[in-house]
Motif scaffolding. Structure first.
Motif, short mmCIF file in Angstrom:
data_model
loop_
_atom_site.label_atom_id
_atom_site.label_comp_id
_atom_site.label_asym_id
_atom_site.label_seq_id
_atom_site.Cartn_x
_atom_site.Cartn_y
_atom_site.Cartn_z
N SER A 1 50.02 52.36 88.62
CA SER A 1 49.17 53.38 89.23
C SER A 1 49.68 54.78 88.90
CB SER A 1 49.04 53.16 90.74
OG SER A 1 50.25 53.37 91.37
N ALA A 2 50.98 54.91 88.62
CA ALA A 2 51.47 56.21 88.14
C ALA A 2 50.90 56.50 86.76
CB ALA A 2 53.00 56.23 88.09
N LEU A 3 50.77 55.44 85.97
CA LEU A 3 50.25 55.56 84.61
C LEU A 3 48.81 56.07 84.60
CD1 LEU A 3 51.14 54.64 81.67
CD2 LEU A 3 49.79 52.61 82.11
N LEU A 4 48.08 55.65 85.63
CA LEU A 4 46.64 55.90 85.68
C LEU A 4 46.29 57.39 85.59
CD1 LEU A 4 44.41 53.80 86.11
CD2 LEU A 4 44.40 54.41 88.51
N SER A 5 47.12 58.23 86.20
CA SER A 5 46.76 59.64 86.29
C SER A 5 47.49 60.50 85.25
CB SER A 5 47.10 60.15 87.70
OG SER A 5 48.38 59.72 88.08
N LEU A 6 48.23 59.84 84.34
CA LEU A 6 49.02 60.63 83.38
C LEU A 6 48.16 61.48 82.47
CD1 LEU A 6 51.87 58.26 82.18
CD2 LEU A 6 51.98 60.16 83.78
N ASP A 7 47.04 60.91 82.00
CA ASP A 7 46.30 61.63 80.96
C ASP A 7 45.69 62.92 81.49
OD1 ASP A 7 44.55 60.27 82.51
OD2 ASP A 7 43.18 59.73 80.89
N ALA B 1 51.98 62.39 77.94
CA ALA B 1 50.75 63.17 78.04
C ALA B 1 50.78 64.34 77.05
CB ALA B 1 50.57 63.69 79.46
N ALA B 2 51.96 64.95 76.88
CA ALA B 2 52.08 66.06 75.93
C ALA B 2 51.88 65.57 74.50
CB ALA B 2 53.45 66.73 76.07
N ARG C 1 40.66 60.25 72.20
CA ARG C 1 40.76 59.02 72.96
C ARG C 1 42.22 58.65 73.15
NH1 ARG C 1 38.12 54.59 70.48
NH2 ARG C 1 38.50 55.62 68.50
N GLY C 2 42.94 59.54 73.82
CA GLY C 2 44.38 59.37 73.92
C GLY C 2 44.83 58.45 75.04
N GLY C 3 43.90 58.09 75.94
CA GLY C 3 44.29 57.37 77.14
C GLY C 3 45.01 56.06 76.86
N LEU C 4 44.41 55.25 76.00
CA LEU C 4 44.98 53.94 75.70
C LEU C 4 46.29 54.09 74.93
CD1 LEU C 4 44.02 51.13 76.36
CD2 LEU C 4 43.11 50.96 74.05
N LEU C 5 46.29 55.00 73.98
CA LEU C 5 47.49 55.27 73.19
C LEU C 5 48.62 55.72 74.12
CD1 LEU C 5 48.75 55.54 70.38
CD2 LEU C 5 47.98 57.89 70.35
N ALA D 1 46.63 57.81 64.95
CA ALA D 1 45.70 58.52 65.82
C ALA D 1 45.53 59.98 65.43
CB ALA D 1 46.18 58.42 67.27
N ILE D 2 46.50 60.54 64.71
CA ILE D 2 46.47 61.98 64.45
C ILE D 2 46.02 62.24 63.02
CG2 ILE D 2 47.82 64.10 64.49
CD1 ILE D 2 49.77 62.50 66.33
#
Lengths: 218, 246, 205
Positions: free
Chosen positions: A59-65, A146-147, A154-158, B146-147
């Motif tokens: 659940s911490a992971l969920l809000s990272l993006d 996140a940085a 589509r960075g969420g999954l990555l 990805a980049i």
């Protein structure tokens, strides 16, 4: 830095869902576990510390993006990068506000959800302590992730793929503290190691995050 | 002339082109000789029987799985410090080879483990560490893919490689700690290099040499491909620019 | 502090776009950048702001003296106008000047959520940020986009009286006549040749 934390917290409260969603997810995962493994109280007691820790991590992971994405989209991140506040402080501030909105609620809710999994009574203080010490590391490592992915559409999954392996040491030591606490064993070893991992991330991750932010803003 | 001259893509290609077939040839010879020697001309182990012979694939691939990551770390550092493109591309080229080595090590481990321990998979510290290493490789490759901007990708993956190395090392110790915690005094030890006898040792060395050469050959080949791709991209960009201007 | 640029080359996406740029911007003066789309105005401003490294050449006097305003204003919908300005002032260690709201005609909007503002009003808020950061050199990228004539005049007044008049300076990329008495730098002659050195693709050609 405090101004940035205050702003992010204010935004989280006003936008709503900041605190709620992660907690709801935590609750759902915990509720689903007995459906998967069966309702036997003893079995649940045995796996409770690990499940609580894994669920907290997810659940911490969920809000990272959302840590950097919103600021990146509306241009604030660029403006912050040219402000007198160094990006290292920006990263640290972001990690702190993520921890307050996503980590701290888990520390508070963890014991309540422990009841659902028949957590051993002796484990409660150790569960709270391990979450309190361990979740800041989750936020700091997550800020780095996140940085890394801030410029990607589509960075969420990555982001999950990159961050989850980095969570392994925290998860191992954190769950070990809670488990040993519940069984009445000595917890000092894993507790110190958990604190060590968190200290290390405090020292290193803001710098790594600032480095990748600079690259991504180029 | 200094070693950094080879950091020039053209110079690198020119120098390595004649070397690649030699590396492949030598790798082939030492692997064929080493494996045949190991499989057919060494005695069976008194305890493990002929299953022990998978050691000739398992140990070299495991060794290279780790060394490939170390090579990527060094190449990443060189890119971050000296900005040599070939270095970044070599790191990129090594990752899939490293993944392959990790998979070979995991699969041969499973095949070996089944008759020895009666299970394909045990959460033994070493096996677990390799699984985590595999995840790190996956993340690294995924980030490259990805980049779209090559310099940004090189920078970000290099930093990820550095941070990942720290955490991979940390995970290794954490996993050791964790497994000890689960079953006191691990009964399944994978430490066998120390106790292999000389008869097994010599062909093993040959196989390791073969894997090292194979790794070098594959990485050189793949680096050349990456340089070629990058060159195509640069040429396309230039053509597009000239079009706009005309 | 004079902003001095000597023989500067800047790159975008691995390609040098502008080369051989030299100019000075003294305190109290402004420089207007002109040039067709894609010439590299934004890239130049981003380089001056320190967001990206120059390919070659020197920039003196920028560093901690610049404030950059890009196309996007970085406005948070869930903050009020007052809170937005207070936040940026705090980040820069400044106080919000009481008359900044009037200078950008934001007086009536002080307590409105930024999310409820029109795009022109948002832009005014974004520009008002420049009045609270206390920086001497402003780098402005098309500052007048989505502003009406009256707001453009407000902004020009702000620049002339409150910024340049107080010894500040500015580099402005704009196509609109701001009515400032400032020299214009036409960027087209500095466009990099197709074979220009320095881009990161160079090594592969």
């Amino acid at each position: 830095m405090i101004a940035l934390i205050a702003r992010d917290l204010r935004l989280a409260i006003r936008a709503g869902g900041g605190f709620g969603l992660g907690l709801a997810f935590f609750l759902i995962v915990i509720v689903l576990v007995p459906f998967g493994v069966g309702p036997e109280a003893l079995q649940l007691r045995e796996i409770a510390p690990g499940i609580l820790w894994v669920a907290a991590l997810l659940s911490a992971l969920l809000s990272l993006d959302r840590i950097f994405a919103l600021d990146y989209e509306d241009g604030s991140l660029q403006l912050l990068a040219t402000a007198p506040l160094p990006l290292e402080s920006v990263s640290l501030a972001k990690a702190v506000s993520h921890w307050i909105t996503a980590g701290l609620p888990l520390v508070i809710a963890g014991p309540a959800l422990g009841f659902l999994l028949n957590l051993a009574p002796a484990a409660y203080p150790w569960l709270i302590l391990s979450l309190l010490i361990g979740t800041p590391a989750l936020s700091l490592i997550g800020t780095f992730g996140a940085a890394l992915t801030v410029g990607l559409r589509r960075g969420g999954l990555l982001l999950s793929l990159l961050v989850l392996p980095l969570y392994v040491p925290t998860l191992i030591f954190g769950a070990e503290v809670a488990r040993r606490g519940g069984e009445g064993l000595a917890v000092q070893g894993p507790l110190l190691l958990l604190a060590g991992v968190t200290m290390g991330t405090v020292a290193l991750m803001p710098f790594a995050a600032a480095m990748v932010l600079k690259v991504n803003l180029r | 002339m200094s070693i950094w001259d080879y950091a020039n893509p053209k110079k690198f290609i020119a120098t390595t082109t004649p070397l690649v077939p030699w590396f492949f040839g030598l790798a082939g010879v030492s692997l064929v000789v080493g494996l045949i020697w190991g499989f057919f001309f060494t005695p069976d182990d008194f305890r493990q029987g002929s299953t022990v012979k998978i050691i000739y694939l398992h140990v070299p691939s495991a060794l290279m799985a780790i060394n490939a990551w170390l090579m990527m770390l060094v190449a990443s550092l060189i890119w971050l410090i000296r900005r040599h493109h070939v270095s970044a591309l070599a790191a990129k080229a090594a990752a899939p080879v490293g993944i392959a080595m990790t998979l070979i090590a995991l699969f041969t481990g499973a095949i070996w483990g089944e008759p020895m321990w009666g299970t394909w998979w045990a959460w033994d510290p070493r096996l677990t560490s390799f699984l985590i290493l595999f995840l790190f490789y996956l993340g690294y490759v995924a980030l490259w893919q990805a980049i779209s901007d090559p310099d940004t990708a090189a920078d970000l993956t290099s930093i990820l490689c550095m941070v990942g190395s720290v955490f991979a090392l940390l995970s290794r110790y954490a996993v050791n700690f964790w497994n000890q915690g689960l079953h006191q005094g691990a009964s399944l030890s994978l430490d066998k290099e120390e106790n292999v006898a000389d008869v097994f040792y010599q062909p093993l060395l040959l196989c390791i040499a073969g894997f090292v050469l194979l790794f070098l050959a594959l990485v050189l080949l793949r680096t050349r491909t990456e340089i070629g791709r990058r060159r195509i991209r640069a040429l396309e960009m230039r053509a597009r620019r000239q079009e706009v201007r005309a | 502090m004079t902003l001095r640029v000597r023989d500067l080359s800047v790159a975008r996406g691995g390609w040098t776009v502008l080369e051989g740029l030299s100019f000075d911007v003294a305190p109290g003066t402004a420089l207007i950048l002109r040039g067709p789309n894609g010439i590299g105005k934004t890239t130049l401003l981003r380089t001056l702001a320190g967001l990206q490294p120059p390919v070659s050449g020197e920039i003196e006097g920028a560093g901690d003296d610049v404030a950059y305003a890009s196309h996007s204003d970085g406005i948070k919908d869930a903050l009020t106008v007052e809170e937005s300005l207070a936040f940026w002032a705090r980040v820069y260690g400044q106080d919000v000047p009481a008359d900044i709201y009037d200078a950008f005609d934001l007086g009536d909007l002080r307590h409105r959520m930024a999310g409820t503002l029109s795009s022109g009003q948002k832009r005014r808020l974004g520009l008002a940020r420049l009045g609270v950061v206390g920086r001497r050199i402003l780098l402005l990228d098309e500052p007048t986009i989505s502003l009406d004539r009256q707001s453009v005049n407000l902004f020009a007044d702000f620049l002339r009286d409150r910024h340049l008049g107080q010894g500040g300076s500015a580099v402005i990329a704009t196509h609109i006549e701001l009515g400032l008495d400032a020299p214009v730098l036409e960027l087209a002659p500095f466009a990099a040749q197709a074979g220009a050195a320095g881009g990161s693709d160079e090594a592969f050609l």
